[in-house]
Design an enzyme around this catalytic site. Structure first.
Site, short mmCIF file in Angstrom:
data_model
loop_
_atom_site.label_atom_id
_atom_site.label_comp_id
_atom_site.label_asym_id
_atom_site.label_seq_id
_atom_site.Cartn_x
_atom_site.Cartn_y
_atom_site.Cartn_z
CE1 TYR A 144 -3.35 -2.86 0.48
CE2 TYR A 144 -2.17 -3.33 2.51
CZ TYR A 144 -3.10 -3.69 1.54
OH TYR A 144 -3.76 -4.89 1.65
NE ARG A 145 2.96 4.95 -4.05
CZ ARG A 145 4.12 4.86 -4.70
NH1 ARG A 145 4.46 3.74 -5.31
NH2 ARG A 145 4.94 5.89 -4.75
#
Length: 192
Positions: free
Chosen positions: A170-171
Site C-alpha cells: 500500500y506504498r
C-alpha cells in the site's frame, strides 16, 4: 537490525548478490557539470567500505570531467527482486593510483585492452574503427602485461547521506536515513 550504515549495506548487498540475475553491483551515478546540469548513467561498484564506494572509468570521459569539476555525486542501487533501493550522496575523490593498478590487474585482458582502445564518450565514426583500435592494442601488448592507461582510474564516493528504502504494501514504504555526524552517523526515519 544493524545501526551502522555500512553493516546494513553489506547485509543488503549480500542478499542482492544472491537474488539479482545480472549485475547486482550496478548503480546509477548522478553527476552535475559546472553549470549544475545533471547527468546519470549506470556504473559498477568495484569496492566499498567505511571509506566509501568505488568505481572505475576513463578520466577523459564526460563523467570524470564532471566529477573533477564538481566533486559531488549521488549513487542509487535498485534491486527490484528484493524490492529495495539504497541512495548515497557525498563528495568524490580519486582513488590512490596503487589501488587503481591493483584493480586493473584483475580485469580480463580484453577489458584491459579496451581501456586503451576507447576514447570513452567521444564520437565514434563506426564500430569497425573501435574494433581496429582494439586490435592495434592487442598487437601492441602481444606477449606483455597490459599496464593501466594513465587516463584510466577510479573514484570513491565518500557518503554524507545513505538512505535505505524498503518497499511495503500500500506504498507504506520504510525509509531509514543515515547522516554523517563527525566520525559517526545519526539515524532517523523518513515518511514514504
Amino acid at each position: 537490525m544493524p545501526t551502522d550504515p555500512f553493516s546494513l549495506f553489506d547485509d543488503w548487498y549480500a542478499e542482492a548478490r544472491d537474488s539479482e540475475i545480472n549485475d547486482s553491483n550496478a548503480m546509477a551515478l548522478a553527476t552535475a557539470d559546472e553549470q549544475g546540469r545533471p547527468s546519470v548513467r549506470m556504473v559498477l561498484l568495484k569496492g566499498h567500505g567505511p571509506e566509501g564506494f568505488v568505481f572505475y572509468t576513463n578520466f577523459e570521459g564526460r563523467k570524470a570531467e564532471q566529477l573533477l569539476a564538481n566533486p559531488n555525486a549521488a549513487l542509487l542501487f535498485h534491486w527490484k527482486s528484493l524490492r529495495r533501493q539504497i541512495r548515497i550522496e557525498g563528495r568524490v575523490e580519486p582513488v590512490d593510483p596503487m589501488i587503481a593498478d591493483a584493480y586493473f590487474a584483475t580485469r580480463s585482458r580484453d577489458s584491459q585492452l579496451g581501456a586503451w582502445a576507447s576514447d570513452q564518450s567521444r564520437p565514434l565514426e563506426s564500430r569497425e574503427t573501435f574494433i581496429h583500435r582494439f586490435d592495434e592494442q592487442k598487437s601492441r601488448f602481444e606477449g606483455r602485461e597490459v599496464t593501466r592507461p594513465p587516463h584510466w582510474s577510479g573514484f570513491r564516493v565518500v557518503p554524507d547521506h545513505i538512505e535505505f528504502w524498503q518497499d511495503r504494501e500500500y506504498r507504506l514504504h520504510e525509509r531509514r536515513l543515515f547522516k554523517r555526524a563527525g566520525q559517526g552517523w545519526d539515524e532517523g526515519l523518513l515518511y514514504p
